[in-house]
Write a protein that holds these residues in place. Structure first.
Motif, PDB file in Angstrom:
ATOM      1  N   ILE A 102       0.853  -1.186   0.000  1.00 25.55           N
ATOM      2  CA  ILE A 102       0.000   0.000   0.000  1.00 25.55           C
ATOM      3  C   ILE A 102       0.888   1.235   0.000  1.00 25.55           C
ATOM      4  CG2 ILE A 102      -1.825   1.234   1.221  1.00 25.55           C
ATOM      5  CD1 ILE A 102      -1.188  -2.249   2.346  1.00 25.55           C
ATOM      6  N   ASP A 103       0.724   2.093  -1.014  1.00 27.50           N
ATOM      7  CA  ASP A 103       1.478   3.351  -1.027  1.00 27.50           C
ATOM      8  C   ASP A 103       1.133   4.164   0.213  1.00 27.50           C
ATOM      9  OD1 ASP A 103       2.548   2.713  -3.488  1.00 27.50           O
ATOM     10  OD2 ASP A 103       1.824   4.515  -4.492  1.00 27.50           O
ATOM     11  N   HIS A 104       2.113   4.874   0.730  1.00 21.10           N
ATOM     12  CA  HIS A 104       1.807   5.767   1.844  1.00 21.10           C
ATOM     13  C   HIS A 104       1.145   7.032   1.309  1.00 21.10           C
ATOM     14  CE1 HIS A 104       5.050   8.571   0.955  1.00 21.10           C
ATOM     15  NE2 HIS A 104       5.908   7.561   0.918  1.00 21.10           N
ATOM     16  N   GLY A 105       0.641   7.838   2.196  1.00 25.56           N
ATOM     17  CA  GLY A 105      -0.159   9.000   1.815  1.00 25.56           C
ATOM     18  C   GLY A 105       0.609  10.283   1.619  1.00 25.56           C
ATOM     19  N   GLY A 106       1.904  10.189   1.265  1.00 24.41           N
ATOM     20  CA  GLY A 106       2.670  11.420   1.038  1.00 24.41           C
ATOM     21  C   GLY A 106       2.743  12.257   2.302  1.00 24.41           C
ATOM     22  N   ASP A 107       2.224  13.467   2.243  1.00 26.55           N
ATOM     23  CA  ASP A 107       2.250  14.362   3.409  1.00 26.55           C
ATOM     24  C   ASP A 107       1.443  13.824   4.585  1.00 26.55           C
ATOM     25  OD1 ASP A 107       3.888  16.118   2.032  1.00 26.55           O
ATOM     26  OD2 ASP A 107       2.242  17.445   1.429  1.00 26.55           O
ATOM     27  N   ASP A 108       0.528  12.899   4.326  1.00 27.10           N
ATOM     28  CA  ASP A 108      -0.278  12.317   5.403  1.00 27.10           C
ATOM     29  C   ASP A 108       0.336  11.055   6.001  1.00 27.10           C
ATOM     30  OD1 ASP A 108      -2.320  14.192   5.487  1.00 27.10           O
ATOM     31  OD2 ASP A 108      -3.455  13.200   3.894  1.00 27.10           O
ATOM     32  N   ASN A 110       2.802  10.297   8.106  1.00 25.18           N
ATOM     33  CA  ASN A 110       2.985  10.261   9.552  1.00 25.18           C
ATOM     34  C   ASN A 110       1.667  10.334  10.309  1.00 25.18           C
ATOM     35  OD1 ASN A 110       5.748   9.909   9.524  1.00 25.18           O
ATOM     36  ND2 ASN A 110       6.174  12.097   9.525  1.00 25.18           N
ATOM     37  N   HIS A 111       0.662  10.962   9.723  1.00 25.65           N
ATOM     38  CA  HIS A 111      -0.652  10.988  10.355  1.00 25.65           C
ATOM     39  C   HIS A 111      -1.276   9.595  10.339  1.00 25.65           C
ATOM     40  CE1 HIS A 111      -0.645  15.340  10.603  1.00 25.65           C
ATOM     41  NE2 HIS A 111      -0.351  15.400   9.306  1.00 25.65           N
ATOM     42  N   GLU A 112      -1.172   8.907   9.193  1.00 29.39           N
ATOM     43  CA  GLU A 112      -1.817   7.615   9.010  1.00 29.39           C
ATOM     44  C   GLU A 112      -1.088   6.464   9.704  1.00 29.39           C
ATOM     45  OE1 GLU A 112      -3.542   8.853   4.630  1.00 29.39           O
ATOM     46  OE2 GLU A 112      -2.187   7.142   4.793  1.00 29.39           O
ATOM     47  N   TYR A 113       0.189   6.575   9.911  1.00 26.81           N
ATOM     48  CA  TYR A 113       0.959   5.489  10.505  1.00 26.81           C
ATOM     49  C   TYR A 113       1.090   5.626  12.023  1.00 26.81           C
ATOM     50  CZ  TYR A 113       2.537   3.863   5.872  1.00 26.81           C
ATOM     51  OH  TYR A 113       2.608   3.368   4.589  1.00 26.81           O
ATOM     52  N   ASN A 114       0.449   6.606  12.605  1.00 27.82           N
ATOM     53  CA  ASN A 114       0.555   6.824  14.044  1.00 27.82           C
ATOM     54  C   ASN A 114      -0.838   6.937  14.654  1.00 27.82           C
ATOM     55  OD1 ASN A 114       3.559   7.282  14.761  1.00 27.82           O
ATOM     56  ND2 ASN A 114       3.227   8.357  12.836  1.00 27.82           N
ATOM     57  N   PHE A 115      -1.052   6.200  15.722  1.00 31.89           N
ATOM     58  CA  PHE A 115      -2.363   6.168  16.371  1.00 31.89           C
ATOM     59  C   PHE A 115      -2.598   7.387  17.242  1.00 31.89           C
ATOM     60  CE2 PHE A 115      -1.788   1.934  14.967  1.00 31.89           C
ATOM     61  CZ  PHE A 115      -3.051   1.388  14.818  1.00 31.89           C
ATOM     62  N   GLY A 124      -0.013  12.672  13.384  1.00 32.85           N
ATOM     63  CA  GLY A 124      -0.546  11.445  13.955  1.00 32.85           C
ATOM     64  C   GLY A 124      -2.048  11.497  14.109  1.00 32.85           C
ATOM     65  N   GLY A 125      -2.574  10.435  14.697  1.00 34.85           N
ATOM     66  CA  GLY A 125      -3.984  10.394  15.021  1.00 34.85           C
ATOM     67  C   GLY A 125      -4.879   9.664  14.039  1.00 34.85           C
ATOM     68  N   LYS A 126      -4.362   9.290  12.859  1.00 32.41           N
ATOM     69  CA  LYS A 126      -5.194   8.594  11.884  1.00 32.41           C
ATOM     70  C   LYS A 126      -4.861   7.101  11.801  1.00 32.41           C
ATOM     71  CE  LYS A 126      -5.973  12.585   8.885  1.00 32.41           C
ATOM     72  NZ  LYS A 126      -5.864  13.089   7.495  1.00 32.41           N
ATOM     73  N   GLY A 127      -4.012   6.629  12.681  1.00 30.21           N
ATOM     74  CA  GLY A 127      -3.586   5.238  12.651  1.00 30.21           C
ATOM     75  C   GLY A 127      -4.715   4.249  12.861  1.00 30.21           C
ATOM     76  N   ALA A 128      -5.678   4.565  13.712  1.00 26.47           N
ATOM     77  CA  ALA A 128      -6.800   3.659  13.944  1.00 26.47           C
ATOM     78  C   ALA A 128      -7.639   3.516  12.677  1.00 26.47           C
ATOM     79  CB  ALA A 128      -7.655   4.149  15.102  1.00 26.47           C
ATOM     80  N   ALA A 129      -7.873   4.617  11.980  1.00 26.90           N
ATOM     81  CA  ALA A 129      -8.644   4.565  10.728  1.00 26.90           C
ATOM     82  C   ALA A 129      -7.884   3.769   9.675  1.00 26.90           C
ATOM     83  CB  ALA A 129      -8.949   5.977  10.231  1.00 26.90           C
ATOM     84  N   TYR A 130      -6.556   3.936   9.633  1.00 27.46           N
ATOM     85  CA  TYR A 130      -5.746   3.181   8.671  1.00 27.46           C
ATOM     86  C   TYR A 130      -5.771   1.689   8.995  1.00 27.46           C
ATOM     87  CZ  TYR A 130      -1.892   1.827   5.654  1.00 27.46           C
ATOM     88  OH  TYR A 130      -1.121   1.213   4.693  1.00 27.46           O
ATOM     89  N   ALA A 179       6.964   4.570  13.101  1.00 28.16           N
ATOM     90  CA  ALA A 179       7.791   5.655  13.616  1.00 28.16           C
ATOM     91  C   ALA A 179       7.671   5.675  15.133  1.00 28.16           C
ATOM     92  CB  ALA A 179       7.361   6.985  13.018  1.00 28.16           C
ATOM     93  N   VAL A 180       8.525   4.943  15.795  1.00 33.18           N
ATOM     94  CA  VAL A 180       8.467   4.808  17.247  1.00 33.18           C
ATOM     95  C   VAL A 180       8.686   6.157  17.922  1.00 33.18           C
ATOM     96  CG1 VAL A 180       9.552   3.706  19.248  1.00 33.18           C
ATOM     97  CG2 VAL A 180       9.213   2.417  17.152  1.00 33.18           C
ATOM     98  N   TRP A 181       9.429   7.031  17.283  1.00 29.00           N
ATOM     99  CA  TRP A 181       9.722   8.318  17.902  1.00 29.00           C
ATOM    100  C   TRP A 181       8.503   9.204  18.014  1.00 29.00           C
ATOM    101  CZ3 TRP A 181       9.268  12.669  14.757  1.00 29.00           C
ATOM    102  CH2 TRP A 181       9.219  12.425  13.382  1.00 29.00           C
ATOM    103  N   ALA A 182       7.366   8.765  17.517  1.00 26.35           N
ATOM    104  CA  ALA A 182       6.153   9.567  17.623  1.00 26.35           C
ATOM    105  C   ALA A 182       5.614   9.593  19.045  1.00 26.35           C
ATOM    106  CB  ALA A 182       5.086   9.036  16.670  1.00 26.35           C
TER     107      ALA A 182
END
Length: 197
Positions: A102-108, A110-115, A124-130, A179-182
């Motif tokens: 699955i391609d990542h969302g570009g500028d999104d 880090n938002h999509e890969y972090n809960f 961050g914050g979109k990880g649950a939806a992803y 990204a654990v550093w999140a």
């Protein structure tokens, strides 16, 4: 409802750029992600023997799809998954798998890969939806359109989600390229900030 079909990668990339894709790779140019109200390119690698048998195959879901098969689309270096799997199939056909990238969302990304939302870095914050997209949309679609080794339920994916969203992530649970550093707690009371993948 997915109303488009995958096409061979050579029909998608008709430019004059040199592509390093090996094997039977198909692409969905705009696969819907209803949980994020967007679409994304999805790559499907089918094993060498897929069209020569009725065998079902395990499926690996990989993130950052741009990097998985093709140097021309990667952010840096191609991961060479297709070349590796093609060689493994020659050596031991029992190791063949389907790969869904699955391609990542570009500028999104880090938002999509972090809960959780990282206030310091403002992402961050979109990880649950992803994760819901993977479990509720993509996996059922792949299982119904390809010969996959089916599990009785989505429990393994849901367990991963529960581990990721729990307040206390144990180091022994899983290793995910995230990204654990999140600001994810790695164990109760311990947070890693500043490490990277």
């Amino acid at each position: 409802m997915i109303d488009n079909r995958p096409v061979p990668w050579r029909e998608v990339f008709i430019d004059e750029v040199t592509h390093t894709i090996t094997g039977n790779v198909q692409i969905y140019e705009s696969f819907p992600i209803p949980q994020l109200r967007t679409e994304r390119r999805i790559w499907i690698y089918l094993p060498r023997s897929y069209n020569e048998s009725n065998r079902s195959f395990p499926v690996y879901y990989m993130q950052d799809g741009q990097n998985v098969f093709d140097q021309a689309t990667s952010w840096g270096c191609e991961w060479g998954v297709d070349e590796t799997l093609e060689q493994m199939a020659l050596e031991d056909p029992s190791l063949e798998v389907i790969v869904v990238a699955i391609d990542h969302g570009g500028d999104d990304r880090n938002h999509e890969y972090n809960f959780t939302i990282n206030a310091e870095y403002n992402f961050g914050g979109k990880g649950a939806a992803y994760a819901d997209f993977l479990a509720e949309t993509l996996k059922p679609y792949i299982d119904s359109h390809y010969r996959t080794v089916l599990k009785r339920s989505l429990r393994p994916l849901l367990e991963v989600r529960l581990v990721l969203t729990s307040r206390c992530i144990r180091l022994f649970a899983i290793r995910i390229s995230l990204a654990v550093w999140a600001g994810f707690p790695l164990s109760c009371g311990t947070t890693v900030a500043g490490s990277s993948n």
